[in-house]
Design a protein around this motif. Structure first.
Motif, mmCIF file in Angstrom:
data_model
loop_
_atom_site.group_PDB
_atom_site.id
_atom_site.type_symbol
_atom_site.label_atom_id
_atom_site.label_comp_id
_atom_site.label_asym_id
_atom_site.label_seq_id
_atom_site.Cartn_x
_atom_site.Cartn_y
_atom_site.Cartn_z
ATOM 1 N N UNK A 96 9.605 17.542 30.716
ATOM 2 C CA UNK A 96 8.788 18.735 30.648
ATOM 3 C C UNK A 96 7.675 18.666 31.441
ATOM 4 N N UNK A 102 5.299 24.367 37.598
ATOM 5 C CA UNK A 102 4.777 25.531 37.112
ATOM 6 C C UNK A 102 3.537 25.876 37.547
ATOM 7 N N UNK A 160 3.036 26.612 40.931
ATOM 8 C CA UNK A 160 3.470 28.033 41.488
ATOM 9 C C UNK A 160 2.563 29.037 40.726
ATOM 10 N N UNK A 161 1.654 28.810 39.725
ATOM 11 C CA UNK A 161 0.767 29.700 39.209
ATOM 12 C C UNK A 161 -0.352 29.616 40.314
ATOM 13 N N UNK A 169 8.123 33.362 35.896
ATOM 14 C CA UNK A 169 8.172 32.054 36.239
ATOM 15 C C UNK A 169 8.295 31.003 34.770
ATOM 16 N N UNK A 170 7.366 31.631 33.866
ATOM 17 C CA UNK A 170 7.350 31.117 32.574
ATOM 18 C C UNK A 170 8.763 31.239 31.779
ATOM 19 N N UNK A 227 11.302 28.964 33.502
ATOM 20 C CA UNK A 227 11.113 27.566 33.117
ATOM 21 C C UNK A 227 11.521 27.218 31.727
ATOM 22 N N UNK A 228 11.040 27.850 30.838
ATOM 23 C CA UNK A 228 11.252 27.328 29.546
ATOM 24 C C UNK A 228 12.821 27.698 29.257
ATOM 25 N N UNK A 287 14.734 24.703 30.456
ATOM 26 C CA UNK A 287 14.495 23.663 29.629
ATOM 27 C C UNK A 287 15.189 23.491 28.317
ATOM 28 N N UNK A 302 18.708 23.070 28.800
ATOM 29 C CA UNK A 302 19.165 21.448 28.935
ATOM 30 C C UNK A 302 19.744 20.975 27.613
ATOM 31 N N UNK A 303 18.829 21.460 26.508
ATOM 32 C CA UNK A 303 19.252 20.935 24.960
ATOM 33 C C UNK A 303 20.526 21.750 24.744
ATOM 34 N N UNK A 363 27.022 13.751 19.451
ATOM 35 C CA UNK A 363 25.728 13.611 19.139
ATOM 36 C C UNK A 363 25.443 13.363 17.652
ATOM 37 N N UNK A 417 16.506 17.094 16.483
ATOM 38 C CA UNK A 417 15.515 16.839 17.633
ATOM 39 C C UNK A 417 15.729 18.176 18.876
ATOM 40 N N UNK A 418 16.904 18.290 19.073
ATOM 41 C CA UNK A 418 16.941 19.107 20.184
ATOM 42 C C UNK A 418 16.608 20.622 19.485
ATOM 43 N N UNK A 451 12.781 20.953 19.551
ATOM 44 C CA UNK A 451 12.499 21.084 20.767
ATOM 45 C C UNK A 451 12.464 22.553 21.445
ATOM 46 N N UNK A 464 9.687 25.060 22.674
ATOM 47 C CA UNK A 464 9.604 25.589 23.971
ATOM 48 C C UNK A 464 9.841 27.146 23.962
#
Lengths: 46, 759
Positions: free
Chosen positions: A12, A19, A22-23, B161-162, B165-166, B169, B172-173, B183, B190-191, B194, B198
């Motif tokens: 993370x 990120x 990038x900003x 972008x935001x 990005x999230x 991520x 991934x989980x 698992x 937890x995943x 998370x 996020x």
């Protein structure tokens, strides 16, 4: 699975760093003109 | 021998020289002198430069210069003629070589130049150097609208972008949870937690794009696409949150964020194409940078046209355009085709009034302004335009119309799923809600949202490459409803030009071409433009007598071109070509623009009603109308044109093609309006589409490509709706897992994009 406690924050954190970069790039107008800057490198400096 | 000019690479009429004009020659030597001649190597082979024109260099007033408080100043300019990265490189390096220039930044995308320089340096030197290279620059001050556009673009990029990005991520989980081997329960929990954490910032920040618009729609008691999107985002988030902490079903956080991301990409693409086009059209025609020369206390002075006051004495040069209404103080002739549509050049005696937009055809005259700039006849037309903008605004675009039908259907479907599952099949409350929400998510119009912007973006850039700028992209959506097309005549269907005598011999034509090559007179240029196919020759004893004419000798015979007095002709026409002792009179004629004929025929075959609405005299309009086999209305004032258009509008949507000031109001009133790059600025600002040249093949291809694109949009909509319809049964019976939903969602988007980009 204890390794996750380190891996998740690291993943993370790295992502957030990029990120942030990038900003910063958006803020400094680096995405305004993608053509000119890209070809500039091909020309010699005078 | 050079067929093409060494500097501008345009066709070179002077066969014995390397350059087409002195301007290009000087530019070439300047580039060499500055050691920048690799420019000619870097320049792509298909790019030509503009010709060097040092006649109207704008004066940069102090208010355009920004003082940086450290002995340096900056100036923002917008340039015309920058075509490639090599152009940027040339300007940048050439300006940097001026003593005192600190930095130069050029954007190829929106043609803006920012220069920082030592405050002691005169900014005019910089401007002069750029002009000497063949580029035109104007002072640039960012308007509020442009600033907002810029901010909006950055905002969209950040949100994208935001979301990306999230989403990645969380993916991934999610992927670990779908495929994860063995698992343990607490790791899975937890995943989930998370993923929940996020998704919050992404939904709040990136999703706000849709929430805001949905909220304002709901406030006005309307729905739009954003309402459906918002409901799906919020519900899938609430549902997934519930199953993170209380329930145990699969969660959908990643689908929810991917949805936001894809929708933002579509929106960004559409926005960027639009931005490029508005920048190109609006900047270069900034009207407040135009200048006029006035006489003040016996001295001439350049001022901005918008500062003109009633009573000012204006000094107008040959070929210049009058900026405000005025009374002429000496006899003069004007080209008023752009103001009234009249094709003949009008000769006026002193004390007659001429209107803003008229072009002076005779030698320099003095005029007395009768109105302030803001009250002149041009400004009044601008008012009509501004008032009619609202009329156009309430046309809904296709996406909105569809979502109006689509959104309630989806909501009802979800509600039915819940009711039927719960009451008829005795499925548990939780499972029933799950299914209802799954229906909402799976039917979320992701591909639907992409279908229109992607197709339109592709079309806009295709048209742009052909020299067709679409300023208002919503016209693409209802071009197929147009059943009436109205044309202006002068400047649109026909160009007014000088008709050459038909009985000229080959040698005389060559001599005539050679006579007109070097002359800067506006009439010479018009004659020269028609002699493209004539061979270039050299004249002996070439002489130009200002305000009278040109003369020269070719194969021992004297040729003259000029006024009746200059050529000692006794005929009626004031422009005479004299070959030896024979005089040929040249007269003004209307010549059809390229491909007008075939375009009119093509559209007539599509059973579209076409008419000519012109301000010109009856007989002139009839001539052209008969040639093209069209109905016509002649001697229409601007307001009559608007009336005729409204009459047509009552029957169906109307497309109007025009170029003059007298067309501006009609262009604003018509449902779709087309104008030309050469047209008057006001006409350009009120037009939806601007063609780079008067070639009507462009109009034809605009028409056919847009209709073709409309078909493609419909295919896209069918594809995306088909995906949704296919998926709904699965969702209704509760077969949907997040993996399947995500796969389906992205594959439908990809299908839409592939369908759009295929040839």
């Amino acid at each position: 699975m204890n390794i996750l406690i380190f891996l998740i924050p690291i993943a993370l954190f790295l992502g957030l760093v990029f990120l942030g970069i990038f900003f910063y790039c958006i803020k400094s107008n680096q995405f305004e003109d993608l053509e000119n800057e890209a070809s500039k490198i091909l020309f010699d400096d005078e | 021998m050079a067929a093409f000019c060494k500097h501008c690479k345009q066709k070179n009429p002077n066969i014995n020289e390397e350059f087409c004009c002195d301007g290009c020659k000087n530019a070439y030597h300047l580039v060499k002198e500055l050691n920048l001649d690799s420019f000619y190597k870097y320049r792509p082979s298909d790019i030509t430069n503009s010709k060097v024109d040092l006649e109207f260099i704008p004066i940069i007033k102090d208010n355009f210069i920004i003082d940086n408080n450290d002995d340096t100043s900056s100036v923002n300019l917008v340039a015309e003629g920058i075509e490639c990265a090599a152009c940027c490189w040339l300007i940048e390096n050439a300006v940097l070589k001026i003593d005192g220039v600190k930095s130069v930044n050029i954007s190829l995308f929106n043609k803006k130049i920012n220069i920082t320089f030592n405050s002691k340096l005169n900014v005019q030197d910089i401007i002069f150097r750029i002009y000497c290279l063949g580029y035109k620059v104007f002072p640039f001050s960012e308007s509020l609208v442009q600033k907002m556009q810029e901010d909006k673009k950055k905002d969209l990029l950040k949100k994208m972008a935001v979301a990306a990005f999230f989403a990645m991520n969380i993916m991934l989980f999610s992927v670990s949870m779908w495929f994860g081997y063995d698992l343990s329960e607490d790791v899975e929990q937890l995943f989930k937690v998370m993923s929940f954490i996020l998704s919050i910032p992404a939904i709040l920040y990136s999703g706000s794009e849709f929430f805001k618009s949905a909220f304002s729609a709901l406030k006005n008691k309307a729905t739009n696409m954003d309402v459906a999107i918002s409901v799906a985002i919020i519900l899938s988030f609430v549902y997934s949150t519930y199953h993170t902490f209380i329930g145990s079903a699969e969660i959908y956080f990643e689908s929810c964020l991917m949805l936001i991301f894809f929708l933002l990409v579509g929106r960004f693409l559409e926005f960027k194409t639009k931005e490029k086009i508005t920048l190109l059209t609006e900047n270069i025609i900034l009207s407040d940078i135009k200048q006029s020369t006035i006489l003040k206390n016996g001295k001439s002075e350049d001022i901005l046209s918008k500062d003109l006051k009633s009573g000012d004495i204006i000094l107008l040069q040959k070929g210049e355009k009058l900026a405000t209404d005025a009374i002429i103080l000496e006899d003069a002739s004007f080209d008023v085709s752009s103001v009234t549509g009249e094709s003949d050049i009008v000769e006026l005696k002193a004390k007659n009034e001429v209107f803003a937009g008229s072009i002076l055809m005779s030698n320099a005259v003095k005029l007395k302004a009768t109105n302030d700039f803001k009250d002149n006849s041009l400004s009044q037309i601008v008012n009509i335009i501004n008032n009619s903008k609202n009329v156009k605004g309430n046309l809904q675009n296709l996406a909105e119309r569809i979502s109006k039908m689509y959104v309630p259907v989806v909501h009802v479907l979800a509600l039915l799923t819940f009711l039927i599952s719960f009451y008829m099949f005795d499925i548990s409350l939780q499972e029933s809600i799950t299914r209802a929400i799954a229906v909402l998510i799976i039917t979320c119009p992701c591909a639907l949202a992409l279908a229109i912007p992607v197709a339109n973006t592709a079309l806009l850039s295709r048209l742009y490459q052909r020299g067709i700028l679409v300023k208002n992209s919503s016209v693409l959506e209802y071009l197929d409803e147009v059943k009436n097309i109205a044309y202006d005549k002068t400047g649109t269907l026909v160009d007014v030009s000088l008709k050459l005598p038909e009985d000229l011999r080959a040698r005389e034509l060559k001599a005539l071409k050679a006579l007109t090559v070097r002359s800067k007179h506006i009439l010479s240029k018009k004659i020269y433009a028609q002699l493209d196919e004539v061979e270039d020759v050299e004249l002996k004893n070439y002489k130009e007598k200002a305000g009278a004419g040109v003369s020269g000798t070719y194969y021992g015979k004297d040729y003259m071109l000029g006024s009746a007095k200059f050529t000692k002709s006794k005929g009626k026409s004031n422009l005479v070509f004299k070959s030896g002792d024979v005089c040929y009179e040249l007269s003004v004629e209307q010549i059809l623009n390229n491909n007008v004929d075939s375009c009119v025929k093509h559209l007539a075959n599509k059973s579209i009603n076409q008419v000519i609405i012109s301000g010109d005299k009856q007989d002139k309009v009839k001539l052209i109308a008969d040639k093209l086999n069209l109905q016509y209305f002649a001697e229409c004032k601007p307001i009559d044109k608007v009336k005729q258009l409204k009459h047509l509008k009552a029957k169906s949507k109307v497309l109007y093609v025009g170029d003059g000031i007298n067309d501006a109001a009609s262009l604003a009133v018509a449902d779709i309006s087309v104008s030309f790059a050469k047209a008057n600025e006001i006409a350009q600002t009120s037009a939806d589409v601007i063609m780079q040249n008067n070639d009507f093949a462009n109009l034809q291809s605009f028409y056919s490509q847009t209709l073709d694109n409309k078909k493609r949009i419909k295919q896209n909509l069918v594809i995306s709706l088909a995906y949704n319809v296919l998926a709904i049964p699965f969702a209704v019976v509760g077969f949907v897992n997040p993996f399947f939903a995500a796969l389906l969602m992205s594959s439908s988007s990809i299908c839409v994009i592939i369908n759009t980009v295929r040839k």
